[in-house]
Design a protein around this motif. Structure first.
Motif, PDB file in Angstrom:
ATOM      1  N   SER A  32       3.148  -9.552 -15.803  1.00 40.98           N
ATOM      2  CA  SER A  32       3.094  -8.061 -15.885  1.00 40.98           C
ATOM      3  C   SER A  32       3.449  -7.381 -14.374  1.00 40.98           C
ATOM      4  O   SER A  32       3.461  -8.698 -13.269  1.00 40.98           O
ATOM      5  N   LYS A  33       4.035  -6.331 -14.378  1.00 38.20           N
ATOM      6  CA  LYS A  33       4.284  -5.664 -13.394  1.00 38.20           C
ATOM      7  C   LYS A  33       3.731  -4.510 -12.977  1.00 38.20           C
ATOM      8  O   LYS A  33       3.503  -3.822 -12.364  1.00 38.20           O
ATOM      9  N   GLU A  34       2.133  -4.343 -13.868  1.00 40.89           N
ATOM     10  CA  GLU A  34       0.963  -3.933 -13.610  1.00 40.89           C
ATOM     11  C   GLU A  34       0.246  -4.105 -12.622  1.00 40.89           C
ATOM     12  O   GLU A  34       0.087  -5.522 -12.397  1.00 40.89           O
ATOM     13  N   GLY A  35      -0.960  -3.562 -11.837  1.00 40.48           N
ATOM     14  CA  GLY A  35      -1.776  -3.980 -11.336  1.00 40.48           C
ATOM     15  C   GLY A  35      -1.734  -3.968  -9.563  1.00 40.48           C
ATOM     16  O   GLY A  35      -2.134  -4.203  -8.760  1.00 40.48           O
ATOM     17  N   PHE A  36      -0.159  -3.494  -9.491  1.00 39.27           N
ATOM     18  CA  PHE A  36       0.105  -3.597  -7.659  1.00 39.27           C
ATOM     19  C   PHE A  36       0.077  -2.070  -7.077  1.00 39.27           C
ATOM     20  O   PHE A  36       0.207  -0.896  -7.848  1.00 39.27           O
ATOM     21  N   ASN A  44       4.287  -1.271   1.497  1.00 39.12           N
ATOM     22  CA  ASN A  44       4.066  -2.818   1.266  1.00 39.12           C
ATOM     23  C   ASN A  44       3.043  -2.636  -0.271  1.00 39.12           C
ATOM     24  O   ASN A  44       2.785  -1.617  -0.421  1.00 39.12           O
ATOM     25  N   ARG A  45       3.265  -3.353  -0.491  1.00 38.41           N
ATOM     26  CA  ARG A  45       2.537  -3.672  -2.361  1.00 38.41           C
ATOM     27  C   ARG A  45       1.612  -5.233  -2.468  1.00 38.41           C
ATOM     28  O   ARG A  45       2.221  -6.128  -1.624  1.00 38.41           O
ATOM     29  N   TYR A  46       0.417  -4.545  -3.340  1.00 39.19           N
ATOM     30  CA  TYR A  46      -0.380  -5.676  -3.661  1.00 39.19           C
ATOM     31  C   TYR A  46      -1.444  -5.778  -4.535  1.00 39.19           C
ATOM     32  O   TYR A  46      -1.312  -4.643  -5.840  1.00 39.19           O
ATOM     33  N   LEU A  47      -1.119  -6.623  -5.590  1.00 36.98           N
ATOM     34  CA  LEU A  47      -1.737  -7.437  -5.747  1.00 36.98           C
ATOM     35  C   LEU A  47      -3.760  -6.468  -6.068  1.00 36.98           C
ATOM     36  O   LEU A  47      -4.147  -7.083  -5.104  1.00 36.98           O
ATOM     37  N   GLY A  48      -4.100  -5.746  -6.892  1.00 40.64           N
ATOM     38  CA  GLY A  48      -5.213  -5.582  -6.318  1.00 40.64           C
ATOM     39  C   GLY A  48      -6.047  -4.615  -7.740  1.00 40.64           C
ATOM     40  O   GLY A  48      -5.111  -4.843  -9.272  1.00 40.64           O
ATOM     41  N   ILE A  49      -7.690  -4.646  -8.072  1.00 42.60           N
ATOM     42  CA  ILE A  49      -7.660  -4.115  -8.816  1.00 42.60           C
ATOM     43  C   ILE A  49      -8.443  -2.836  -8.319  1.00 42.60           C
ATOM     44  O   ILE A  49      -9.045  -2.790  -7.573  1.00 42.60           O
ATOM     45  N   TRP A  50      -8.604  -1.625  -9.248  1.00 40.49           N
ATOM     46  CA  TRP A  50      -9.326  -0.221  -9.069  1.00 40.49           C
ATOM     47  C   TRP A  50      -9.691   0.534  -9.803  1.00 40.49           C
ATOM     48  O   TRP A  50      -9.216   0.629 -11.031  1.00 40.49           O
ATOM     49  N   TYR A  51     -10.286   1.390 -10.009  1.00 37.61           N
ATOM     50  CA  TYR A  51     -11.292   2.278 -10.686  1.00 37.61           C
ATOM     51  C   TYR A  51      -9.882   3.313 -11.456  1.00 37.61           C
ATOM     52  O   TYR A  51      -8.769   3.600 -11.398  1.00 37.61           O
ATOM     53  N   HIS A  52     -10.680   2.957 -13.199  1.00 34.49           N
ATOM     54  CA  HIS A  52      -9.467   3.230 -13.678  1.00 34.49           C
ATOM     55  C   HIS A  52     -10.165   5.309 -14.203  1.00 34.49           C
ATOM     56  O   HIS A  52     -10.912   5.862 -13.992  1.00 34.49           O
ATOM     57  N   LYS A  53      -8.577   5.869 -14.005  1.00 31.87           N
ATOM     58  CA  LYS A  53      -8.857   7.361 -13.991  1.00 31.87           C
ATOM     59  C   LYS A  53     -10.132   8.462 -13.209  1.00 31.87           C
ATOM     60  O   LYS A  53     -10.748   9.112 -13.666  1.00 31.87           O
TER      61      LYS A  53
END
Length: 316
Positions: A32-36, A44-53
């Motif tokens: 998966s290339k999502e979640g960056f 610079n790019r990081y793998l992370g989790i954030w709130y949706h919408k």
């Protein structure tokens, strides 16, 4: 000041609940290339989790924050051993980060992002969770995530601030449990304590969530939950690293839009300039000019609320 208010000082955000992502699972050998994300104006790019919408991207967890991915490459992969592996380049030779867990032979794992914001790795046979992002907090504590100190197992989970608003690399500011004496939460700059909560046990004064603190000989932890899940709360150690209301002051932090520090009667800010910028960590001193306001004739008692009890970390 109560422990919940110590944590809430570092920023309390209330957001309407929404699901985390459209693609919430990753099976073995899937990539998966999502979640960056790229914070601020940085590339610079990081793998992370954030709130949706949510209109403004609000990141709640970051993997391997000190090692960003340069450029547009990078992907997340669930390998044959059942681990989540983050690669910075498409050649798959140099992994940047991995969950690094052991999986039984002939078993496989799948990764899933829960609506709580917890990224989990689950064994397919037993349905047992073998890894979860909630066990590796960065600068934010979400509902259901624990701050833990377990000396027997060698576990110490605490919050660490970002370097800046655009750099999620770890900085020296942290919030962790100090078990000495009666347990307290301490806010540190490196190893230097800046401020603290009152000693345990605490009396909850916050209606936004329900908190639990377990104080066992081997394990101590703090966790909070939102009763009806109608909104999400996040507790954050912010990068400026401002401390709490200092000596001889009170603290009322029920409204995060209002500066909550106030000097006791007969006292004034020790550092007025810092006080005007909402930094009350310097505390208060006795009023030097208006001495007539100090207790003289007709002395009595003044009711003081939200006042922190003495530090117990050095108590026998």
């Amino acid at each position: 000041m109560e422990a919940e208010k110590l944590l809430l000082l570092f920023s309390l955000i209330m957001l309407h609940f929404s699901s985390s992502t459209s693609r919430d699972s990753l099976k073995t050998n899937q990539t998966s290339k999502e979640g960056f994300f790229s914070p601020g104006s940085f590339s610079n790019r990081y793998l992370g989790i954030w709130y949706h919408k949510i209109p403004e991207q609000t990141v709640v967890w970051v993997a391997k924050t000190n090692d960003p991915i340069i450029g547009s490459s990078g992907f997340l992969f669930t390998n044959q051993y059942g681990n989540l592996v983050l690669h910075g380049k498409d050649d798959q030779k140099l992994p940047v980060w991995s969950t690094n867990v052991s999986v039984e032979e002939n078993d496989t794992c799948a990764a899933q992002l829960l609506d709580s914001g917890n990224l989990i790795l689950v064994r397919k046979r037993s349905r047992k969770t073998v890894w979860q992002s909630f066990d590796y907090p960065t600068n934010i504590l979400l509902p259901g995530m624990k701050l833990v100190l377990d000396r027997k197992l060698g576990i110490d989970r605490f919050l660490t601030s970002w370097r800046s608003a655009e750099d999620p690399g770890f900085r020296d500011f942290s919030v962790r449990i100090n078990p000495n004496g009666s347990p307290q939460f301490f806010f540190y700059n490196g190893k230097k304590p800046i401020s603290r909560s009152p000693p345990w046990p605490w009396r909850s004064q916050m209606d936004l969530y329900k908190s639990t603190f377990v104080n066992d000989p081997d394990e101590k932890y703090f966790v909070y939950t939102v009763p009806d899940d109608s909104y999400l709360l996040r507790i954050i150690v912010d990068h400026p690293g401002l401390g709490l209301c200092g000596a001889d002051s009170t603290c009322e932090l029920t409204n995060h839009n209002r500066f909550g520090c106030a000097c006791l009667p007969g006292f004034e800010p020790k550092y007025p300039k810092e006080w005007s910028t909402r930094d009350g960590s310097g505390g208060c001193v006795r009023k030097r000019l208006q001495t007539s306001l100090l207790c003289q004739h007709g002395e009595g008692f003044v009711k003081i609320e939200n006042y922190s009890l003495p530090d117990t970390s050095s108590a026998a």
